[in-house]
Motif scaffolding. Structure first.
Motif, PDB file in Angstrom:
ATOM      1  N   ILE A  33    -104.192  42.949 -11.491  1.00  0.00           N
ATOM      2  CA  ILE A  33    -105.108  44.087 -11.584  1.00  0.00           C
ATOM      3  C   ILE A  33    -106.023  44.123 -10.362  1.00  0.00           C
ATOM      4  O   ILE A  33    -106.332  45.184  -9.836  1.00  0.00           O
ATOM      5  N   LEU A  34    -106.427  42.962  -9.882  1.00  0.00           N
ATOM      6  CA  LEU A  34    -107.338  42.901  -8.735  1.00  0.00           C
ATOM      7  C   LEU A  34    -106.666  43.269  -7.421  1.00  0.00           C
ATOM      8  O   LEU A  34    -107.354  43.511  -6.426  1.00  0.00           O
ATOM      9  N   THR A  35    -105.344  43.294  -7.390  1.00  0.00           N
ATOM     10  CA  THR A  35    -104.643  43.634  -6.150  1.00  0.00           C
ATOM     11  C   THR A  35    -104.474  45.136  -5.973  1.00  0.00           C
ATOM     12  O   THR A  35    -104.020  45.572  -4.920  1.00  0.00           O
ATOM     13  N   LEU A  36    -104.841  45.908  -6.966  1.00  0.00           N
ATOM     14  CA  LEU A  36    -104.726  47.359  -6.854  1.00  0.00           C
ATOM     15  C   LEU A  36    -105.786  47.892  -5.898  1.00  0.00           C
ATOM     16  O   LEU A  36    -106.833  47.267  -5.710  1.00  0.00           O
ATOM     17  N   PRO A  37    -105.534  49.055  -5.300  1.00  0.00           N
ATOM     18  CA  PRO A  37    -106.472  49.586  -4.305  1.00  0.00           C
ATOM     19  C   PRO A  37    -107.905  49.749  -4.808  1.00  0.00           C
ATOM     20  O   PRO A  37    -108.845  49.623  -4.034  1.00  0.00           O
ATOM     21  N   THR A  38    -108.088  50.001  -6.092  1.00  0.00           N
ATOM     22  CA  THR A  38    -109.444  50.201  -6.608  1.00  0.00           C
ATOM     23  C   THR A  38    -110.157  48.889  -6.897  1.00  0.00           C
ATOM     24  O   THR A  38    -111.336  48.892  -7.232  1.00  0.00           O
ATOM     25  N   GLY A  39    -109.450  47.764  -6.776  1.00  0.00           N
ATOM     26  CA  GLY A  39    -110.087  46.454  -6.929  1.00  0.00           C
ATOM     27  C   GLY A  39    -110.776  46.254  -8.259  1.00  0.00           C
ATOM     28  O   GLY A  39    -110.160  46.351  -9.315  1.00  0.00           O
ATOM     29  N   CYS A  45    -111.180  49.626 -15.874  1.00  0.00           N
ATOM     30  CA  CYS A  45    -110.123  50.412 -16.496  1.00  0.00           C
ATOM     31  C   CYS A  45    -109.417  49.589 -17.573  1.00  0.00           C
ATOM     32  O   CYS A  45    -109.168  50.076 -18.673  1.00  0.00           O
ATOM     33  N   ALA A  46    -109.097  48.332 -17.259  1.00  0.00           N
ATOM     34  CA  ALA A  46    -108.430  47.454 -18.229  1.00  0.00           C
ATOM     35  C   ALA A  46    -109.301  47.274 -19.469  1.00  0.00           C
ATOM     36  O   ALA A  46    -108.804  47.315 -20.601  1.00  0.00           O
ATOM     37  N   LEU A  47    -110.591  47.090 -19.256  1.00  0.00           N
ATOM     38  CA  LEU A  47    -111.503  46.928 -20.396  1.00  0.00           C
ATOM     39  C   LEU A  47    -111.559  48.195 -21.237  1.00  0.00           C
ATOM     40  O   LEU A  47    -111.594  48.138 -22.459  1.00  0.00           O
ATOM     41  N   GLU A  48    -111.551  49.355 -20.579  1.00  0.00           N
ATOM     42  CA  GLU A  48    -111.544  50.611 -21.327  1.00  0.00           C
ATOM     43  C   GLU A  48    -110.248  50.753 -22.129  1.00  0.00           C
ATOM     44  O   GLU A  48    -110.282  51.149 -23.297  1.00  0.00           O
ATOM     45  N   LEU A  49    -109.117  50.410 -21.517  1.00  0.00           N
ATOM     46  CA  LEU A  49    -107.841  50.515 -22.221  1.00  0.00           C
ATOM     47  C   LEU A  49    -107.792  49.615 -23.458  1.00  0.00           C
ATOM     48  O   LEU A  49    -107.054  49.896 -24.395  1.00  0.00           O
ATOM     49  N   ARG A  50    -108.580  48.566 -23.452  1.00  0.00           N
ATOM     50  CA  ARG A  50    -108.634  47.659 -24.598  1.00  0.00           C
ATOM     51  C   ARG A  50    -109.840  47.932 -25.508  1.00  0.00           C
ATOM     52  O   ARG A  50    -110.126  47.187 -26.426  1.00  0.00           O
ATOM     53  N   GLY A  51    -110.561  49.035 -25.229  1.00  0.00           N
ATOM     54  CA  GLY A  51    -111.640  49.459 -26.118  1.00  0.00           C
ATOM     55  C   GLY A  51    -112.936  48.685 -25.972  1.00  0.00           C
ATOM     56  O   GLY A  51    -113.766  48.698 -26.877  1.00  0.00           O
ATOM     57  N   VAL A  52    -113.130  48.023 -24.836  1.00  0.00           N
ATOM     58  CA  VAL A  52    -114.327  47.202 -24.653  1.00  0.00           C
ATOM     59  C   VAL A  52    -115.484  48.008 -24.080  1.00  0.00           C
ATOM     60  O   VAL A  52    -116.627  47.851 -24.505  1.00  0.00           O
ATOM     61  N   CYS A  53    -115.209  48.853 -23.085  1.00  0.00           N
ATOM     62  CA  CYS A  53    -116.265  49.634 -22.449  1.00  0.00           C
ATOM     63  C   CYS A  53    -115.655  50.851 -21.765  1.00  0.00           C
ATOM     64  O   CYS A  53    -114.441  51.015 -21.745  1.00  0.00           O
ATOM     65  N   GLN A  54    -116.510  51.687 -21.198  1.00  0.00           N
ATOM     66  CA  GLN A  54    -116.056  52.833 -20.409  1.00  0.00           C
ATOM     67  C   GLN A  54    -115.770  52.373 -18.987  1.00  0.00           C
ATOM     68  O   GLN A  54    -116.363  51.419 -18.504  1.00  0.00           O
ATOM     69  N   ARG A  55    -114.901  53.080 -18.305  1.00  0.00           N
ATOM     70  CA  ARG A  55    -114.507  52.669 -16.964  1.00  0.00           C
ATOM     71  C   ARG A  55    -115.391  53.225 -15.860  1.00  0.00           C
ATOM     72  O   ARG A  55    -115.137  52.986 -14.691  1.00  0.00           O
ATOM     73  N   ARG A  66    -105.067  57.773 -12.230  1.00  0.00           N
ATOM     74  CA  ARG A  66    -103.966  57.747 -13.209  1.00  0.00           C
ATOM     75  C   ARG A  66    -102.861  56.762 -12.804  1.00  0.00           C
ATOM     76  O   ARG A  66    -102.307  56.081 -13.657  1.00  0.00           O
ATOM     77  N   GLU A  67    -102.548  56.714 -11.520  1.00  0.00           N
ATOM     78  CA  GLU A  67    -101.492  55.805 -11.054  1.00  0.00           C
ATOM     79  C   GLU A  67    -101.899  54.345 -11.289  1.00  0.00           C
ATOM     80  O   GLU A  67    -101.105  53.545 -11.797  1.00  0.00           O
ATOM     81  N   GLU A  68    -103.137  54.018 -10.927  1.00  0.00           N
ATOM     82  CA  GLU A  68    -103.627  52.655 -11.160  1.00  0.00           C
ATOM     83  C   GLU A  68    -103.700  52.359 -12.653  1.00  0.00           C
ATOM     84  O   GLU A  68    -103.359  51.273 -13.099  1.00  0.00           O
ATOM     85  N   GLU A  69    -104.136  53.353 -13.447  1.00  0.00           N
ATOM     86  CA  GLU A  69    -104.220  53.149 -14.892  1.00  0.00           C
ATOM     87  C   GLU A  69    -102.860  52.788 -15.471  1.00  0.00           C
ATOM     88  O   GLU A  69    -102.756  51.882 -16.305  1.00  0.00           O
ATOM     89  N   GLU A  70    -101.818  53.466 -15.025  1.00  0.00           N
ATOM     90  CA  GLU A  70    -100.474  53.167 -15.537  1.00  0.00           C
ATOM     91  C   GLU A  70    -100.052  51.753 -15.157  1.00  0.00           C
ATOM     92  O   GLU A  70     -99.480  51.022 -15.972  1.00  0.00           O
ATOM     93  N   LYS A  71    -100.338  51.339 -13.929  1.00  0.00           N
ATOM     94  CA  LYS A  71    -100.002  49.975 -13.512  1.00  0.00           C
ATOM     95  C   LYS A  71    -100.784  48.954 -14.332  1.00  0.00           C
ATOM     96  O   LYS A  71    -100.237  47.922 -14.742  1.00  0.00           O
ATOM     97  N   ILE A  72    -102.046  49.243 -14.581  1.00  0.00           N
ATOM     98  CA  ILE A  72    -102.884  48.335 -15.379  1.00  0.00           C
ATOM     99  C   ILE A  72    -102.363  48.269 -16.807  1.00  0.00           C
ATOM    100  O   ILE A  72    -102.265  47.186 -17.391  1.00  0.00           O
TER     101      ILE A  72
END
Length: 88
Positions: A33-39, A45-55, A66-72
Protein backbone atom coordinates in the motif's frame (compact mmCIF):
# COMPACT_ATOMS: atom_id res chain seq x y z
CA UNK A 1 -5.66 -7.63 10.55
CA UNK A 2 -4.60 -5.55 13.53
CA UNK A 3 -3.29 -8.62 15.33
CA UNK A 4 -0.86 -9.64 12.58
CA UNK A 5 2.12 -7.80 14.07
CA UNK A 6 1.48 -9.27 17.53
CA UNK A 7 1.11 -12.74 16.04
CA UNK A 8 4.30 -12.23 14.03
CA UNK A 9 6.19 -11.18 17.16
CA UNK A 10 4.88 -14.15 19.14
CA UNK A 11 5.70 -16.60 16.35
CA UNK A 12 9.23 -15.24 16.08
CA UNK A 13 9.74 -15.30 19.86
CA UNK A 14 8.53 -18.89 20.10
CA UNK A 15 10.81 -20.01 17.27
CA UNK A 16 7.97 -20.96 14.94
CA UNK A 17 9.81 -20.34 11.67
CA UNK A 18 7.02 -21.35 9.31
CA UNK A 19 4.44 -19.11 11.01
CA UNK A 20 6.97 -16.27 11.18
CA UNK A 21 7.58 -16.59 7.44
CA UNK A 22 3.84 -16.74 6.66
CA UNK A 23 3.04 -13.66 8.74
CA UNK A 24 6.10 -11.79 7.42
CA UNK A 25 4.80 -12.29 3.90
CA UNK A 26 1.42 -10.89 4.94
CA UNK A 27 3.10 -7.79 6.38
CA UNK A 28 5.14 -7.41 3.18
CA UNK A 29 1.92 -7.60 1.17
CA UNK A 30 0.35 -4.87 3.32
CA UNK A 31 3.43 -2.70 2.83
CA UNK A 32 2.55 -2.69 -0.87
CA UNK A 33 0.00 0.00 0.00
CA UNK A 34 2.87 2.37 0.79
CA UNK A 35 4.40 1.87 -2.66
CA UNK A 36 1.42 3.44 -4.40
CA UNK A 37 1.84 6.98 -5.74
CA UNK A 38 -0.37 8.47 -3.02
CA UNK A 39 1.84 6.97 -0.29
CA UNK A 40 0.41 7.51 3.16
CA UNK A 41 -2.99 8.45 1.72
CA UNK A 42 -3.22 4.79 0.76
CA UNK A 43 -3.26 3.91 4.45
CA UNK A 44 -6.20 6.26 5.00
CA UNK A 45 -7.97 4.63 2.06
CA UNK A 46 -7.30 1.14 3.46
CA UNK A 47 -8.65 2.21 6.84
CA UNK A 48 -11.78 3.62 5.21
CA UNK A 49 -12.30 0.40 3.23
CA UNK A 50 -12.23 -1.47 6.54
CA UNK A 51 -14.63 0.98 8.23
CA UNK A 52 -12.11 2.54 10.60
CA UNK A 53 -12.09 6.17 9.44
CA UNK A 54 -12.65 8.49 6.48
CA UNK A 55 -9.91 8.81 3.90
CA UNK A 56 -9.86 12.60 3.74
CA UNK A 57 -6.37 14.04 3.67
CA UNK A 58 -5.08 17.58 3.91
CA UNK A 59 -2.70 19.34 1.57
CA UNK A 60 -0.01 18.55 0.56
CA UNK A 61 -1.06 14.89 0.65
CA UNK A 62 -3.31 13.71 -2.17
CA UNK A 63 -6.25 11.40 -1.64
CA UNK A 64 -6.13 7.93 -3.11
CA UNK A 65 -8.02 7.86 -6.40
CA UNK A 66 -10.18 5.09 -7.81
CA UNK A 67 -7.22 3.26 -9.38
CA UNK A 68 -5.28 3.27 -6.10
CA UNK A 69 -8.43 2.28 -4.20
CA UNK A 70 -8.84 -0.80 -6.39
CA UNK A 71 -5.20 -1.81 -5.84
CA UNK A 72 -5.60 -1.29 -2.09
CA UNK A 73 -8.80 -3.33 -2.08
CA UNK A 74 -6.96 -6.16 -3.88
CA UNK A 75 -4.13 -6.04 -1.34
CA UNK A 76 -6.55 -6.12 1.60
CA UNK A 77 -8.56 -8.96 0.04
CA UNK A 78 -5.35 -10.96 -0.53
CA UNK A 79 -4.26 -10.41 3.07
CA UNK A 80 -7.67 -11.39 4.39
CA UNK A 81 -7.56 -14.57 2.32
CA UNK A 82 -4.04 -15.31 3.58
CA UNK A 83 -5.33 -14.89 7.13
CA UNK A 84 -8.02 -17.45 6.41
CA UNK A 85 -10.79 -14.90 5.94
CA UNK A 86 -10.71 -13.99 9.61
CA UNK A 87 -9.63 -10.38 9.14
CA UNK A 88 -7.60 -10.96 12.32
Amino acid sequence: MQDVIDELWNAAQSGNASETARLSEIVRTLCGILTLPTGSAGIKCALELRGVCQRHTLSPWPQAGREEEEKIRQILDRVEADLGGTGA
